[in-house]
Design a protein around this motif. Structure first.
Motif, PDB file in Angstrom:
ATOM      1  N   CYS A  18       0.813  -1.221   0.000  1.00 12.46           N
ATOM      2  CA  CYS A  18       0.000   0.000   0.000  1.00 12.46           C
ATOM      3  C   CYS A  18       0.842   1.264   0.000  1.00 12.46           C
ATOM      4  N   GLN A  19       2.132   1.125   0.142  1.00  8.85           N
ATOM      5  CA  GLN A  19       2.995   2.300   0.192  1.00  8.85           C
ATOM      6  C   GLN A  19       3.220   2.844  -1.210  1.00  8.85           C
ATOM      7  N   PRO A  20       3.297   4.157  -1.359  1.00 12.85           N
ATOM      8  CA  PRO A  20       3.557   4.716  -2.680  1.00 12.85           C
ATOM      9  C   PRO A  20       4.978   4.398  -3.124  1.00 12.85           C
ATOM     10  N   ALA A  21       5.135   4.253  -4.422  1.00 10.49           N
ATOM     11  CA  ALA A  21       6.466   3.977  -4.967  1.00 10.49           C
ATOM     12  C   ALA A  21       7.352   5.189  -4.724  1.00 10.49           C
ATOM     13  N   PRO A  22       8.633   4.980  -4.457  1.00 12.23           N
ATOM     14  CA  PRO A  22       9.517   6.126  -4.252  1.00 12.23           C
ATOM     15  C   PRO A  22       9.637   6.937  -5.532  1.00 12.23           C
ATOM     16  N   VAL A  23       9.753   8.254  -5.359  1.00  9.29           N
ATOM     17  CA  VAL A  23       9.901   9.157  -6.497  1.00  9.29           C
ATOM     18  C   VAL A  23      11.385   9.328  -6.762  1.00  9.29           C
ATOM     19  N   VAL A  24      11.788   9.056  -7.996  1.00 11.03           N
ATOM     20  CA  VAL A  24      13.188   9.191  -8.386  1.00 11.03           C
ATOM     21  C   VAL A  24      13.284  10.346  -9.365  1.00 11.03           C
ATOM     22  N   VAL A  25      14.131  11.303  -9.065  1.00  8.99           N
ATOM     23  CA  VAL A  25      14.315  12.457  -9.925  1.00  8.99           C
ATOM     24  C   VAL A  25      15.718  12.391 -10.498  1.00  8.99           C
ATOM     25  N   ALA A  26      15.809  12.473 -11.804  1.00  8.48           N
ATOM     26  CA  ALA A  26      17.119  12.443 -12.458  1.00  8.48           C
ATOM     27  C   ALA A  26      17.883  13.708 -12.119  1.00  8.48           C
ATOM     28  N   ALA A  27      19.176  13.595 -11.988  1.00 11.30           N
ATOM     29  CA  ALA A  27      20.011  14.729 -11.597  1.00 11.30           C
ATOM     30  C   ALA A  27      19.995  15.846 -12.635  1.00 11.30           C
ATOM     31  N   ASP A  28      19.752  15.507 -13.918  1.00 13.25           N
ATOM     32  CA  ASP A  28      19.797  16.543 -14.946  1.00 13.25           C
ATOM     33  C   ASP A  28      18.434  17.203 -15.201  1.00 13.25           C
ATOM     34  N   GLU A  29      17.388  16.833 -14.436  1.00 21.03           N
ATOM     35  CA  GLU A  29      16.094  17.487 -14.604  1.00 21.03           C
ATOM     36  C   GLU A  29      16.146  18.884 -13.988  1.00 21.03           C
ATOM     37  N   PRO A  30      15.568  19.886 -14.675  1.00 19.03           N
ATOM     38  CA  PRO A  30      15.571  21.234 -14.103  1.00 19.03           C
ATOM     39  C   PRO A  30      14.649  21.306 -12.887  1.00 19.03           C
ATOM     40  N   ALA A  31      15.039  22.124 -11.939  1.00 19.45           N
ATOM     41  CA  ALA A  31      14.204  22.343 -10.753  1.00 19.45           C
ATOM     42  C   ALA A  31      12.989  23.169 -11.161  1.00 19.45           C
ATOM     43  N   PRO A  32      11.846  22.976 -10.490  1.00 15.59           N
ATOM     44  CA  PRO A  32      10.681  23.793 -10.826  1.00 15.59           C
ATOM     45  C   PRO A  32      10.970  25.270 -10.583  1.00 15.59           C
ATOM     46  N   ASP A  33      10.323  26.108 -11.389  1.00 16.03           N
ATOM     47  CA  ASP A  33      10.494  27.549 -11.230  1.00 16.03           C
ATOM     48  C   ASP A  33       9.999  27.981  -9.861  1.00 16.03           C
ATOM     49  N   GLY A  34      10.664  28.953  -9.271  1.00 16.03           N
ATOM     50  CA  GLY A  34      10.284  29.477  -7.969  1.00 16.03           C
ATOM     51  C   GLY A  34       9.115  30.437  -8.076  1.00 16.03           C
ATOM     52  N   PRO A  35       8.810  31.096  -6.973  1.00 17.52           N
ATOM     53  CA  PRO A  35       7.676  32.028  -6.965  1.00 17.52           C
ATOM     54  C   PRO A  35       7.885  33.164  -7.956  1.00 17.52           C
ATOM     55  N   GLN A  36       6.792  33.641  -8.492  1.00 17.62           N
ATOM     56  CA  GLN A  36       6.787  34.763  -9.414  1.00 17.62           C
ATOM     57  C   GLN A  36       6.118  35.944  -8.704  1.00 17.62           C
ATOM     58  N   THR A  37       6.365  37.146  -9.198  1.00 20.41           N
ATOM     59  CA  THR A  37       5.749  38.339  -8.621  1.00 20.41           C
ATOM     60  C   THR A  37       4.928  39.043  -9.686  1.00 20.41           C
ATOM     61  N   THR A  38       3.738  39.471  -9.303  1.00 26.46           N
ATOM     62  CA  THR A  38       2.894  40.285 -10.167  1.00 26.46           C
ATOM     63  C   THR A  38       2.779  41.656  -9.521  1.00 26.46           C
ATOM     64  N   ALA A  39       2.914  42.700 -10.321  1.00 23.70           N
ATOM     65  CA  ALA A  39       2.759  44.076  -9.832  1.00 23.70           C
ATOM     66  C   ALA A  39       1.766  44.794 -10.738  1.00 23.70           C
ATOM     67  N   ALA A  40       0.736  45.374 -10.127  1.00 20.28           N
ATOM     68  CA  ALA A  40      -0.259  46.131 -10.878  1.00 20.28           C
ATOM     69  C   ALA A  40      -1.011  47.044  -9.920  1.00 20.28           C
ATOM     70  N   PHE A  41      -1.392  48.211 -10.390  1.00 19.30           N
ATOM     71  CA  PHE A  41      -2.247  49.129  -9.632  1.00 19.30           C
ATOM     72  C   PHE A  41      -1.652  49.531  -8.285  1.00 19.30           C
ATOM     73  N   GLY A  42      -0.336  49.556  -8.156  1.00 13.87           N
ATOM     74  CA  GLY A  42       0.286  49.949  -6.898  1.00 13.87           C
ATOM     75  C   GLY A  42       0.403  48.829  -5.882  1.00 13.87           C
ATOM     76  N   VAL A  43       0.278  47.587  -6.336  1.00  8.90           N
ATOM     77  CA  VAL A  43       0.356  46.420  -5.461  1.00  8.90           C
ATOM     78  C   VAL A  43       1.233  45.366  -6.121  1.00  8.90           C
ATOM     79  N   ALA A  44       2.031  44.677  -5.312  1.00 10.55           N
ATOM     80  CA  ALA A  44       2.806  43.537  -5.806  1.00 10.55           C
ATOM     81  C   ALA A  44       2.536  42.362  -4.880  1.00 10.55           C
ATOM     82  N   PHE A  45       2.491  41.152  -5.457  1.00 10.57           N
ATOM     83  CA  PHE A  45       2.297  39.943  -4.662  1.00 10.57           C
ATOM     84  C   PHE A  45       2.940  38.764  -5.368  1.00 10.57           C
ATOM     85  N   ASP A  46       3.295  37.769  -4.593  1.00 15.71           N
ATOM     86  CA  ASP A  46       3.933  36.566  -5.120  1.00 15.71           C
ATOM     87  C   ASP A  46       2.886  35.503  -5.413  1.00 15.71           C
ATOM     88  N   HIS A  47       3.245  34.621  -6.343  1.00 13.51           N
ATOM     89  CA  HIS A  47       2.396  33.474  -6.671  1.00 13.51           C
ATOM     90  C   HIS A  47       3.260  32.397  -7.308  1.00 13.51           C
TER      91      HIS A  47
END
Length: 189
Positions: A18-47
């Motif tokens: 019942c245990q999930p299979a281990p996740v194997v990530v290849a060393a050459d796979e790119p890391a997911p992109d980090g947080p992004q910032t949106t700025a509009a109308f005098g406000v900025a926030f991350d997502h």
């Protein structure tokens, strides 16, 4: 082998199966992109990376919608960010239903069921108010569910301008709104 030993071995094999299979990530796979910032109308926030913004429909000036183009169509719109002129409590009352009850406690009248207590918080030196309420969601196959979602309502203010953030009732909207609220910055646009 005794019967109790056999049962123990079968139980262990069953649990292991019942245990999930281990996740194997290849060393050459790119890391997911980090947080992004949106700025509009005098406000900025991350997502999260991959999310996009568009202007709100209709007559809602200084308003943007954060959406996930990869989500199912009915779950794409995650949250709305609006900038309003006015103090924290004034805008919170008008736009998020945050009002004082008979005992003087700030509550939100939005959402289903009983009013929910509003929590004060601070982000980047600015005062804020927030509440998570039970809200409705619509599903294309099962229809409208009046109390199946959780919506975050938050207002952050510098005293003259206030930012109102409201999420969709789906989990992806609540998660995106929490990220935006914890990173909101009033800028000089």
């Amino acid at each position: 082998m005794k019967l109790t030993d056999a049962v123990a071995v079968l139980a262990a094999l069953g649990i292991a199966g019942c245990q999930p299979a281990p996740v194997v990530v290849a060393a050459d796979e790119p890391a997911p992109d980090g947080p992004q910032t949106t700025a509009a109308f005098g406000v900025a926030f991350d997502h999260a990376a991959g999310l996009e913004t568009r202007s709100c429909d209709g007559d809602m000036p200084r308003c943007t919608i954060l959406f996930d183009p990869a989500a199912e169509e009915f779950m794409r719109d995650l949250l709305t960010v609006q900038v309003r002129n006015g103090s924290l409590e004034t805008v919170a009352a008008a736009e998020a239903g945050f009002v004082r009850n008979a005992e003087g406690r700030l509550m939100t009248t939005y959402g289903r069921f009983e009013p929910v207590a509003v929590e004060p918080f601070e982000v980047n030196g600015k005062s804020g108010l927030r509440a998570v309420v039970t809200c409705g969601v619509s599903h294309p196959e099962t229809g409208f569910h009046a109390a199946a979602g959780e919506c975050l309502w938050a207002v952050v203010s510098d005293g003259a301008q206030s930012v109102v953030i409201s999420s969709s009732g789906f989990g992806n909207g609540l998660e995106a709104a929490e990220t935006a609220v914890h990173s909101i910055r009033l800028t000089s646009n």
